[in-house]
Design an enzyme around this catalytic site. Structure first.
Site, PDB file in Angstrom:
ATOM      1  N   HIS A   1       0.980  -0.740   0.197  1.00 26.57           N
ATOM      2  CA  HIS A   1      -0.114   0.324  -0.047  1.00 26.57           C
ATOM      3  C   HIS A   1       0.867   1.477   0.098  1.00 26.57           C
ATOM      4  O   HIS A   1       0.421   2.082  -0.820  1.00 26.57           O
ATOM      5  CB  HIS A   1      -1.189   0.000   1.120  1.00 26.57           C
ATOM      6  CG  HIS A   1      -1.675  -1.349   1.439  1.00 26.57           C
ATOM      7  ND1 HIS A   1      -2.363  -2.497   1.822  1.00 26.57           N
ATOM      8  CD2 HIS A   1      -2.868  -1.412  -0.169  1.00 26.57           C
ATOM      9  CE1 HIS A   1      -3.148  -2.646   1.669  1.00 26.57           C
ATOM     10  NE2 HIS A   1      -3.368  -3.000   0.419  1.00 26.57           N
TER      11      HIS A   1
ATOM     12  N   ARG B   1      -9.710   5.774  -4.170  1.00 22.74           N
ATOM     13  CA  ARG B   1      -9.819   4.954  -3.130  1.00 22.74           C
ATOM     14  C   ARG B   1      -9.728   5.987  -2.324  1.00 22.74           C
ATOM     15  O   ARG B   1      -9.058   7.247  -1.826  1.00 22.74           O
ATOM     16  CB  ARG B   1      -7.756   4.487  -3.108  1.00 22.74           C
ATOM     17  CG  ARG B   1      -7.710   3.871  -4.447  1.00 22.74           C
ATOM     18  CD  ARG B   1      -6.171   3.400  -3.955  1.00 22.74           C
ATOM     19  NE  ARG B   1      -5.427   2.115  -4.312  1.00 22.74           N
ATOM     20  CZ  ARG B   1      -5.010   2.716  -5.639  1.00 22.74           C
ATOM     21  NH1 ARG B   1      -4.711   3.834  -5.900  1.00 22.74           N
ATOM     22  NH2 ARG B   1      -4.386   1.656  -6.336  1.00 22.74           N
TER      23      ARG B   1
ATOM     24  N   ARG C   1     -14.484   3.260  -4.235  1.00 28.59           N
ATOM     25  CA  ARG C   1     -14.625   2.129  -3.897  1.00 28.59           C
ATOM     26  C   ARG C   1     -14.936   2.825  -2.336  1.00 28.59           C
ATOM     27  O   ARG C   1     -14.225   3.365  -1.600  1.00 28.59           O
ATOM     28  CB  ARG C   1     -13.287   1.604  -3.929  1.00 28.59           C
ATOM     29  CG  ARG C   1     -13.140   0.489  -3.318  1.00 28.59           C
ATOM     30  CD  ARG C   1     -10.994  -0.291  -3.208  1.00 28.59           C
ATOM     31  NE  ARG C   1     -10.525   0.478  -2.369  1.00 28.59           N
ATOM     32  CZ  ARG C   1      -9.289   0.275  -2.507  1.00 28.59           C
ATOM     33  NH1 ARG C   1      -8.865  -0.675  -3.860  1.00 28.59           N
ATOM     34  NH2 ARG C   1      -7.997   0.723  -2.070  1.00 28.59           N
TER      35      ARG C   1
ATOM     36  N   GLU D   1     -11.093  -9.322  -6.380  1.00 25.39           N
ATOM     37  CA  GLU D   1      -9.507  -9.261  -5.482  1.00 25.39           C
ATOM     38  C   GLU D   1      -9.898 -11.111  -4.244  1.00 25.39           C
ATOM     39  O   GLU D   1      -8.701 -11.411  -4.235  1.00 25.39           O
ATOM     40  CB  GLU D   1     -10.065  -8.815  -4.831  1.00 25.39           C
ATOM     41  CG  GLU D   1     -10.061  -7.588  -4.013  1.00 25.39           C
ATOM     42  CD  GLU D   1     -10.210  -6.488  -3.049  1.00 25.39           C
ATOM     43  OE1 GLU D   1      -9.157  -6.125  -3.688  1.00 25.39           O
ATOM     44  OE2 GLU D   1     -11.268  -5.983  -3.198  1.00 25.39           O
TER      45      GLU D   1
ATOM     46  N   ASP E   1      -4.939  -7.600  -4.875  1.00 24.00           N
ATOM     47  CA  ASP E   1      -4.886  -8.815  -3.925  1.00 24.00           C
ATOM     48  C   ASP E   1      -4.610 -10.021  -4.132  1.00 24.00           C
ATOM     49  O   ASP E   1      -4.826 -11.051  -3.665  1.00 24.00           O
ATOM     50  CB  ASP E   1      -6.667  -7.654  -3.192  1.00 24.00           C
ATOM     51  CG  ASP E   1      -6.079  -7.508  -1.691  1.00 24.00           C
ATOM     52  OD1 ASP E   1      -4.516  -7.283  -1.086  1.00 24.00           O
ATOM     53  OD2 ASP E   1      -6.660  -6.710  -1.104  1.00 24.00           O
TER      54      ASP E   1
ATOM     55  N   ARG F   1       2.134  -9.897  -0.329  1.00 15.09           N
ATOM     56  CA  ARG F   1       2.245  -8.677  -1.106  1.00 15.09           C
ATOM     57  C   ARG F   1       3.783  -7.226  -0.378  1.00 15.09           C
ATOM     58  O   ARG F   1       4.056  -6.839  -0.661  1.00 15.09           O
ATOM     59  CB  ARG F   1       1.482  -7.921  -2.216  1.00 15.09           C
ATOM     60  CG  ARG F   1       0.445  -7.302  -1.637  1.00 15.09           C
ATOM     61  CD  ARG F   1      -0.931  -6.530  -1.958  1.00 15.09           C
ATOM     62  NE  ARG F   1      -1.906  -6.076  -2.141  1.00 15.09           N
ATOM     63  CZ  ARG F   1      -1.940  -5.055  -2.069  1.00 15.09           C
ATOM     64  NH1 ARG F   1      -1.468  -3.909  -3.380  1.00 15.09           N
ATOM     65  NH2 ARG F   1      -3.380  -4.218  -1.239  1.00 15.09           N
TER      66      ARG F   1
ATOM     67  N   CYS G   1      -8.173  -2.482 -12.555  1.00 13.38           N
ATOM     68  CA  CYS G   1      -7.771  -1.201 -11.975  1.00 13.38           C
ATOM     69  C   CYS G   1      -6.430  -1.997 -10.711  1.00 13.38           C
ATOM     70  O   CYS G   1      -6.338  -0.452 -10.419  1.00 13.38           O
ATOM     71  CB  CYS G   1      -8.997  -0.265 -10.945  1.00 13.38           C
ATOM     72  SG  CYS G   1      -9.504  -1.372  -9.693  1.00 13.38           S
TER      73      CYS G   1
END
Length: 755
Positions: free
Chosen positions: A367, A474, A510, A609, A633, A643, A680
């Site tokens: 992130h 986001r 989102r 995801e 994800d 990740r 995306c």
């Protein structure tokens, strides 16, 4: 010093006087070796400095031939001095010439000296040189003498690190402490940043090393240790971490270090040699760090970071310096250097001043990396021990394209990168020239190219790039940078600004993807052993419906008279989507009942995801208006590879046939139901990966602002029919390969695609 209890303290006081004299660096070193030799009743005292070429040069001596100064040079794998430098450990011998590592240098005249004591000159665990004393007699140096010489070496470390000695060195033979470094890591965010180092958790600079009152310094040290222990106890008593689990064990180990008698004892002993409390903490931590850096056990090396943090906490207690005060002193061209940090920590900085980010850890799809890309900040990760190799203010170049970092770069390297920045600016001008060119492949297939966003700073990119819209906004980033939970009116203002900036272009919002590893600073953190798989996103929203309802209400009101597109993240079952959709319907009913304006149309979708949804696609596509694929994800869950963990994050490639088959399954099923799907995730933001996505059927991609130009330029040159014909057979290969990346790269090169 034998038998003279005041010896070390007297020496340190005299060294302080020499340090204050307005003399040249060479004169200062010459005086220091005389003082040390006299204090230790040694016939020889010598200082060797590690050079940029990896050799050790004799910089000053009392007792050896003075003509050997700056003439005697030895490799780091040569002689006893080289062994001390290489191992970063003291060597004490009563008969040095009998040791197998002894190396005779005739120009020094040292053949008449038998006993030898050498200690490394350390700073932040890095070897800067070696301090040596010698005697004719076969004598054994006491523990007190070894300890005192190590303490004295701290003073020399500051002289070497200050750069004072650089002026007297020949080009290519400068002291290694200030040498240029060229490090190779992992590219996290493309771009080139030139600036100066800002340490995210800076080492506390100890300005006073030599003590005036030893009992007072011991009392200060003991008080700081007690405060440190109490703060750790408070952390362990917090309800959020009090239960059993891996995190609890880590904190218990942390407390164990803070109560370690050996660690505390070594710091007290260092004070007794004449150091201040903070000088003692720095001395012991530097010695410990030097040993741990040379260990191969990953668990023990990980514990080094715990000890670093404990030492920093102690130093903050002793110096009265508050954590985070470095934020106020951010230079205009800042390059943040850190072991690791959260996205919220990065957003705490003045983003207009940041030119680059360098991390000891970091993963390409973490992130933090996503936020860095959104902000257009060049970033490189996997830079082992970089925090220990830089000082605040050092010149640094971050090459986010190649994954290289240049610390204290030579003038020619800096000039080359200035030219490189100019070249990139020209390339950006070429991308800007494509702004109004429709994104249509060479064989006439239109591709919708959207932007990923999350902050107000992203909004100008819509006009700058000519993007089709915002494929992913986001919303959690606004919550992560706020000091308190944003009120409905604050959210309303942001969402309205986003829609205003987009104009007629579509925007996909989102709903909050918080929890897990995205913790809001004003919410109590819930410790979880597997945060990526835990209480986050829609799971948190459905369990705390008031939170989700307030956000949806703000979004609905912001979109009055316009189209609103909503997606829910981390949906694992169709039932979760149904429950979230029901909340939207309830909020629409509430707004109607109270006379509020309504959106012209509300489209509700889901983030694909979680792999479980791959087996619910028929049911899902019969309900949703559209879908978005969160490749970050989805790929990490497909491969069970965190990740955010640098050890496994890059072990599996998203261009492997298995991952591409899963992505193709989604787009094929969506086509059956006539439902639009946008990819995306960060996968779409790299030209080669975007080529693969287009080839398997994706016609809507949403990318980071910095990637928009390169991806568009590739798509304009792409013969999509040829690409699809090339990729399709590869997906059905019976012998599974780790990745199709080499084949795709060869195809792109043959087709002359700009990557």
């Amino acid at each position: 010093m034998r038998g003279a209890l005041g010896g070390p303290r007297v020496l340190l006081r005299r060294l302080r006087e020499v340090m204050a004299e307005p003399v040249s660096a060479q004169d200062r070193l010459d005086k220091i070796v005389v003082l040390i030799a006299a204090n230790m009743v040694a016939e020889v005292c010598s200082v060797y400095v590690l050079r940029v070429d990896g050799t050790l040069e004799l910089y000053a001596t009392e007792g050896l031939n003075r003509t050997a100064v700056h003439l005697t040079v030895m490799r780091i794998d040569e002689g006893l001095v080289g062994t001390v430098a290489r191992e970063a450990e003291p060597i004490s011998l009563s008969n040095a010439q009998a040791h197998p590592a002894f190396s005779y240098r005739p120009e020094t005249g040292e053949e008449i000296y038998h006993s030898f004591l050498g200690v490394p000159i350390l700073r932040a665990g890095n070897t800067l040189g070696v301090l040596v004393v010698q005697n004719r007699a076969h004598r054994s140096y006491t523990e007190e003498e070894i300890e005192a010489l190590q303490t004295t070496a701290m003073v020399l470390a500051e002289i070497i690190a200050s750069g004072e000695l650089t002026a007297m060195a020949l080009p290519g033979a400068e002291p290694a402490a200030r040498r240029p470094l060229h490090l190779k890591g992992l590219s996290l965010s493309e771009g080139i940043g030139l600036g100066h180092v800002v340490l995210h958790e800076p080492r506390i600079e100890v300005t006073k090393v030599i003590a005036d009152d030893l009992p007072a310094e011991l009392k200060r040290l003991d008080g700081a240790v007690e405060t440190l222990r109490a703060s750790i106890d408070i952390m362990l008593e917090d309800e959020g971490v009090a239960r059993v689990g891996e995190h609890r064990e880590i904190l218990e180990a942390y407390r164990m270090f803070a109560h370690d008698r050996g660690w505390i004892g070594r710091m007290r002993e260092a004070v007794m040699t004449g150091l201040t409390a903070e000088g003692a903490v720095e001395r012991v931590q530097s010695d410990t760090r030097a040993r741990m850096l040379r260990m191969t056990d990953p668990y023990l090396r990980e514990r080094m970071h715990d000890l670093d943090d404990l030492a920093n906490r102690l130093l903050r207690q002793l110096t009265g310096r508050a954590a985070g005060s470095e934020h106020a002193r951010l230079p205009d061209n800042a390059v943040i250097v850190a072991r690791n940090m959260s996205p919220a920590a990065l957003l705490d900085y003045d983003r207009t001043r940041i030119r680059g980010l360098v991390l000891e850890e970091g993963a390409a799809t973490s992130h933090l990396t996503i936020v860095a890309r959104a902000l257009g900040i060049s970033a490189v990760g996997h830079m082992e021990n970089v925090v220990g190799q830089v000082d605040a203010g050092d010149a640094v170049i971050v090459d986010g394209v190649s994954g290289e970092v240049h610390i204290r770069p030579p003038a020619d390297v800096e000039a080359a990168y200035v030219d490189k920045v100019r070249f990139r600016a020209k390339r950006l001008e070429r991308y800007a020239a494509l702004r109004d060119v429709p994104t249509v492949t060479k064989d006439g297939i239109p591709i919708e190219l959207h932007l990923n966003a999350g902050l107000l700073v992203d909004l100008p990119h819509i006009e700058e790039t000519g993007a089709t819209g915002i494929g992913l906004f986001r919303t959690e980033l606004q919550f992560m940078i706020a000091s308190a939970f944003p009120r409905t009116n604050e959210q309303l203002k942001l969402y309205r600004s986003v829609l205003d900036a987009a104009g007629e272009r579509p925007v996909v919002f989102r709903t909050l993807d918080i929890g897990g590893d995205k913790v809001l600073p004003y919410m109590r953190a819930i410790e979880e052993e597997n945060p990526a798989l835990g209480w986050r996103a829609i799971r948190l929203g459905l369990d705390r419906p008031g939170l989700l309802r307030s956000q949806i209400r703000a979004l609905l009101r912001a979109a009055t008279g316009r189209e609103l597109r909503l997606i829910f993240p981390m949906v694992s079952a169709v039932d979760e989507f149904d429950r979230a959709h029901h909340i939207v319907e309830r909020e629409l009913t509430h707004l109607r009942r109270h006379g509020h304006g309504l959106p012209e149309r509300v489209l509700v979708g889901v983030m694909l995801e979680v792999p479980a949804l791959l087996f619910q696609l028929d049911l899902l596509f019969s309900r949703v208006d559209f879908a978005s694929v969160g490749s970050n994800d989805l790929v990490q869950f497909l491969y069970a590879a965190d990740r955010g963990n640098p050890r496994v994050a890059d072990r599996f490639d998203a261009l492997a046939p298995a991952a591409l088959r899963a992505l193709k399954m989604i787009i094929d099923k969506a086509a059956e139901y006539g439902k639009p799907v946008t990819l995306c995730g960060e996968l779409a933001s790299r030209p080669l990966e975007a080529l693969a996505l287009a080839a398997i059927g994706y016609r809507k991609l949403s990318v980071s602002p910095a990637s928009y130009g390169p991806v568009k330029a590739m798509l304009l040159e792409l013969d999509l029919a040829a690409a699809s014909a090339f990729v399709e057979p590869l997906l059905g290969l019976r012998g599974e390969v780790a990745s199709l990346r080499p084949q795709l790269a060869a195809f792109a090169e043959k087709a002359g695609l700009p990557l």
